[in-house]
Design a protein around this motif. Structure first.
Motif, PDB file in Angstrom:
ATOM      1  N   HIS A 279     -14.573  11.668  -3.438  1.00  0.00           N
ATOM      2  CA  HIS A 279     -14.492  10.776  -2.130  1.00  0.00           C
ATOM      3  C   HIS A 279     -13.287  10.763  -2.458  1.00  0.00           C
ATOM      4  O   HIS A 279     -12.789  10.389  -1.706  1.00  0.00           O
ATOM      5  CB  HIS A 279     -15.076   9.166  -3.563  1.00  0.00           C
ATOM      6  CG  HIS A 279     -14.542   7.929  -2.489  1.00  0.00           C
ATOM      7  ND1 HIS A 279     -15.511   7.472  -1.261  1.00  0.00           N
ATOM      8  CD2 HIS A 279     -13.428   7.160  -3.020  1.00  0.00           C
ATOM      9  CE1 HIS A 279     -14.672   6.161  -0.665  1.00  0.00           C
ATOM     10  NE2 HIS A 279     -13.391   6.210  -2.153  1.00  0.00           N
TER      11      HIS A 279
ATOM     12  N   HIS B 205     -10.266  11.641   1.451  1.00  0.00           N
ATOM     13  CA  HIS B 205      -9.092  10.042   1.639  1.00  0.00           C
ATOM     14  C   HIS B 205      -7.699  11.052   2.201  1.00  0.00           C
ATOM     15  O   HIS B 205      -7.262  11.201   2.961  1.00  0.00           O
ATOM     16  CB  HIS B 205      -8.981   9.369   0.376  1.00  0.00           C
ATOM     17  CG  HIS B 205      -9.326   7.694   0.607  1.00  0.00           C
ATOM     18  ND1 HIS B 205     -10.064   7.459   1.696  1.00  0.00           N
ATOM     19  CD2 HIS B 205     -10.276   7.471  -0.911  1.00  0.00           C
ATOM     20  CE1 HIS B 205     -10.616   6.547   1.381  1.00  0.00           C
ATOM     21  NE2 HIS B 205     -10.887   6.353   0.138  1.00  0.00           N
TER      22      HIS B 205
ATOM     23  N   SER C 115      -5.887   3.557  -3.529  1.00  0.00           N
ATOM     24  CA  SER C 115      -7.519   3.012  -2.594  1.00  0.00           C
ATOM     25  C   SER C 115      -7.400   2.054  -3.928  1.00  0.00           C
ATOM     26  O   SER C 115      -6.048   1.609  -4.369  1.00  0.00           O
ATOM     27  CB  SER C 115      -7.950   4.089  -2.304  1.00  0.00           C
ATOM     28  OG  SER C 115      -8.721   4.200  -4.146  1.00  0.00           O
ATOM     29  N   GLY C 116      -8.488   1.316  -3.976  1.00  0.00           N
ATOM     30  CA  GLY C 116      -9.087  -0.030  -4.741  1.00  0.00           C
ATOM     31  C   GLY C 116      -9.006   1.105  -6.348  1.00  0.00           C
ATOM     32  O   GLY C 116      -9.297  -0.051  -7.243  1.00  0.00           O
ATOM     33  N   GLY C 117      -9.426   1.491  -6.783  1.00  0.00           N
ATOM     34  CA  GLY C 117      -9.268   2.397  -7.279  1.00  0.00           C
ATOM     35  C   GLY C 117      -9.046   3.280  -8.588  1.00  0.00           C
ATOM     36  O   GLY C 117      -8.584   3.196  -9.134  1.00  0.00           O
TER      37      GLY C 117
ATOM     38  N   GLY D 227      -4.417  -0.808  -4.565  1.00  0.00           N
ATOM     39  CA  GLY D 227      -5.677  -2.031  -3.688  1.00  0.00           C
ATOM     40  C   GLY D 227      -6.264  -2.723  -4.886  1.00  0.00           C
ATOM     41  O   GLY D 227      -6.286  -3.983  -4.498  1.00  0.00           O
TER      42      GLY D 227
ATOM     43  N   ASP E 101      -5.769  -6.968  -4.016  1.00  0.00           N
ATOM     44  CA  ASP E 101      -6.622  -7.528  -4.267  1.00  0.00           C
ATOM     45  C   ASP E 101      -7.205  -8.764  -4.943  1.00  0.00           C
ATOM     46  O   ASP E 101      -6.897 -10.370  -5.226  1.00  0.00           O
ATOM     47  CB  ASP E 101      -8.131  -6.707  -4.347  1.00  0.00           C
ATOM     48  CG  ASP E 101      -8.941  -5.718  -3.255  1.00  0.00           C
ATOM     49  OD1 ASP E 101      -7.944  -5.875  -2.151  1.00  0.00           O
ATOM     50  OD2 ASP E 101      -9.251  -4.109  -3.943  1.00  0.00           O
TER      51      ASP E 101
ATOM     52  N   GLY F 223      -6.180  -6.214  -0.131  1.00  0.00           N
ATOM     53  CA  GLY F 223      -4.515  -5.787   0.978  1.00  0.00           C
ATOM     54  C   GLY F 223      -4.270  -6.149   2.948  1.00  0.00           C
ATOM     55  O   GLY F 223      -3.656  -6.836   2.991  1.00  0.00           O
TER      56      GLY F 223
ATOM     57  N   GLU G 112      -1.366  -8.271   4.101  1.00  0.00           N
ATOM     58  CA  GLU G 112      -0.746  -7.742   5.200  1.00  0.00           C
ATOM     59  C   GLU G 112      -0.417  -8.509   6.274  1.00  0.00           C
ATOM     60  O   GLU G 112       0.539  -8.583   6.712  1.00  0.00           O
ATOM     61  CB  GLU G 112      -1.346  -6.815   6.127  1.00  0.00           C
ATOM     62  CG  GLU G 112      -0.609  -6.144   7.075  1.00  0.00           C
ATOM     63  CD  GLU G 112      -1.360  -4.241   7.308  1.00  0.00           C
ATOM     64  OE1 GLU G 112      -2.835  -4.220   7.383  1.00  0.00           O
ATOM     65  OE2 GLU G 112      -0.149  -3.983   8.269  1.00  0.00           O
TER      66      GLU G 112
ATOM     67  N   GLY H 162      -7.951   3.957   1.070  1.00  0.00           N
ATOM     68  CA  GLY H 162      -7.631   2.524   1.857  1.00  0.00           C
ATOM     69  C   GLY H 162      -6.989   1.814   2.173  1.00  0.00           C
ATOM     70  O   GLY H 162      -6.091   0.803   3.248  1.00  0.00           O
ATOM     71  N   VAL H 163      -5.468   1.662   0.845  1.00  0.00           N
ATOM     72  CA  VAL H 163      -4.181   0.754   1.053  1.00  0.00           C
ATOM     73  C   VAL H 163      -3.302   1.431   1.700  1.00  0.00           C
ATOM     74  O   VAL H 163      -2.014   0.887   2.592  1.00  0.00           O
ATOM     75  CB  VAL H 163      -4.093   1.248  -0.091  1.00  0.00           C
ATOM     76  CG1 VAL H 163      -1.995   0.583   0.092  1.00  0.00           C
ATOM     77  CG2 VAL H 163      -4.482   0.201  -1.256  1.00  0.00           C
TER      78      VAL H 163
ATOM     79  N   ASN I 262      -1.899  -0.065   5.427  1.00  0.00           N
ATOM     80  CA  ASN I 262      -1.091  -1.050   5.774  1.00  0.00           C
ATOM     81  C   ASN I 262       0.176  -0.437   6.713  1.00  0.00           C
ATOM     82  O   ASN I 262       0.627   0.455   6.423  1.00  0.00           O
ATOM     83  CB  ASN I 262      -0.731  -1.168   3.909  1.00  0.00           C
ATOM     84  CG  ASN I 262       0.292  -2.095   3.966  1.00  0.00           C
ATOM     85  OD1 ASN I 262       1.561  -2.192   5.072  1.00  0.00           O
ATOM     86  ND2 ASN I 262      -0.168  -3.993   3.717  1.00  0.00           N
TER      87      ASN I 262
ATOM     88  N   THR J 123      -9.669   3.743   5.269  1.00  0.00           N
ATOM     89  CA  THR J 123     -10.365   2.962   4.758  1.00  0.00           C
ATOM     90  C   THR J 123     -11.906   4.075   4.173  1.00  0.00           C
ATOM     91  O   THR J 123     -11.530   4.483   5.043  1.00  0.00           O
ATOM     92  CB  THR J 123     -10.194   1.534   5.072  1.00  0.00           C
ATOM     93  OG1 THR J 123     -10.348   1.422   6.251  1.00  0.00           O
ATOM     94  CG2 THR J 123      -9.693  -0.044   4.844  1.00  0.00           C
ATOM     95  N   ASP J 124     -12.600   3.572   3.917  1.00  0.00           N
ATOM     96  CA  ASP J 124     -13.950   4.321   3.135  1.00  0.00           C
ATOM     97  C   ASP J 124     -14.532   4.288   4.387  1.00  0.00           C
ATOM     98  O   ASP J 124     -14.747   3.605   5.431  1.00  0.00           O
ATOM     99  CB  ASP J 124     -14.806   3.613   2.049  1.00  0.00           C
ATOM    100  CG  ASP J 124     -14.059   4.144   0.849  1.00  0.00           C
ATOM    101  OD1 ASP J 124     -12.843   4.288   0.859  1.00  0.00           O
ATOM    102  OD2 ASP J 124     -14.363   3.233  -0.322  1.00  0.00           O
TER     103      ASP J 124
END
Ligand code: KG4
Ligand code: ZN
Length: 281
Positions: free
Chosen positions: A69, A73, A95-97, A122, A126, A139, A143, A224-225, A228, A257-258
């Protein structure tokens, strides 16, 4: 949440598959390879993707390619792109993770230089949005709030040292403290703007340190971030100041983002560079 995510995957996967084929105007028999996300992610959701991919691969008699994954990205920055990366390259994943910096000496030669020791960037956005009373994902909310805010809150820069590692949990704690202390007086817009500014400062400083060591010719920013706009502009402006020859690759916002297209392009590069097959881009 994992249970809910699994239920939604089971509910939607077939429709997603049909819709993707119909929007791409591709018949299943025209497919040459089947790729799926092997890791990292929620096990239960990864398993659903794997099962569908294995079934398709068996049914269509096409090779099955498991991919990562996070690499997706990074390779997302090559979608709709004529230019190629020049090595050595640096890749920042936000990212979120995950929050990580890699050096790439060639395709698929990843060397981890630094990463977060606690929360991901992320996750920090969140959790901060939730502390301010908003929903997930934080996120895009931060923004939007920041657009009409000012950088008035002095937030800490955790792990402001010579390492390439990050830490974000202290920022979340400071936001929680401010929310409790100021109550209704808190200015959401200014706090969101201040948070974006300190995050931009942290990413820039760590990335510059990594670039000074590696003298990378290319800098890639994904996850994902990276959707922004403030962070994209801030990082791009600063990187150009270090050396205007550095090539900067950031995925188009819709591929930040994913998404599945990033798994597609990653697989294209993997087939051509790693496995030595020939595939059309
Ligand atoms: O890569 P991603 O879609 O999923 C993971 O692999 O984690 O990243 C999701 C993260 C979330 O934390 C979300 O709040 C953040 O990306 N995000 C943003 C924006 N859009 C999504 N953060 C800042 N600004 C955005 N516009
Ligand atoms: Zn992701």
């Amino acid at each position: 949440m994992p249970n809910l995510a699994a239920k939604l995957h089971i509910k939607n996967i077939q429709q997603v598959l049909y819709q993707a084929l119909s929007e791409a105007k591709i018949l299943p028999k025209k497919i040459d390879y089947i790729a799926y996300t092997k890791n990292p992610g929620l096990i239960i959701c990864l398993q659903i993707g794997k099962t569908v991919a294995e079934t398709l691969s068996l049914y269509l008699n096409k090779p099955l390619i498991p991919v990562n994954h996070l690499e997706g990205h990074i390779y997302a920055s090559l979608i709709n792109q004529e230019k190629e990366w020049e090595f050595p390259a640096l890749a920042l994943i936000i990212s979120g993770g995950h929050t990580q910096i890699y050096q790439l000496n060639n395709h698929f030669e990843f060397v981890l230089l630094g990463e977060t020791l606690d929360d991901a960037i992320g996750e920090c956005l969140d959790k901060s949005a939730i502390l301010l009373g908003y929903n997930y994902p934080g996120g895009p909310i931060i923004e939007k709030l920041a657009l009409t805010g000012k950088n008035t809150y002095q937030l800490p820069f955790p792990k402001n040292d010579d390492s390439l590692d990050f830490s974000f949990s202290g920022l979340k704690s400071e936001i929680s403290r401010l929310v409790n202390q100021e109550g209704k007086k808190i200015n959401d817009n200014n706090l969101a703007c201040s948070l974006q500014n300190i995050l931009a400062e942290i990413l820039t400083k760590k990335l510059k340190k990594a670039w000074t060591i590696s003298r990378a010719k290319t800098i890639i920013i994904g996850g994902g971030v990276s959707a922004n706009k403030f962070l994209r502009n801030y990082l791009t402006k600063n990187i150009k100041k270090w050396d205007k020859e550095i090539k900067i690759f950031i995925p188009e916002i819709k591929y930040s983002t994913d998404n599945a297209a990033m798994i597609g392009i990653l697989t294209y590069y993997k087939i051509n560079f790693k496995y030595g097959f020939q595939a059309k881009k």
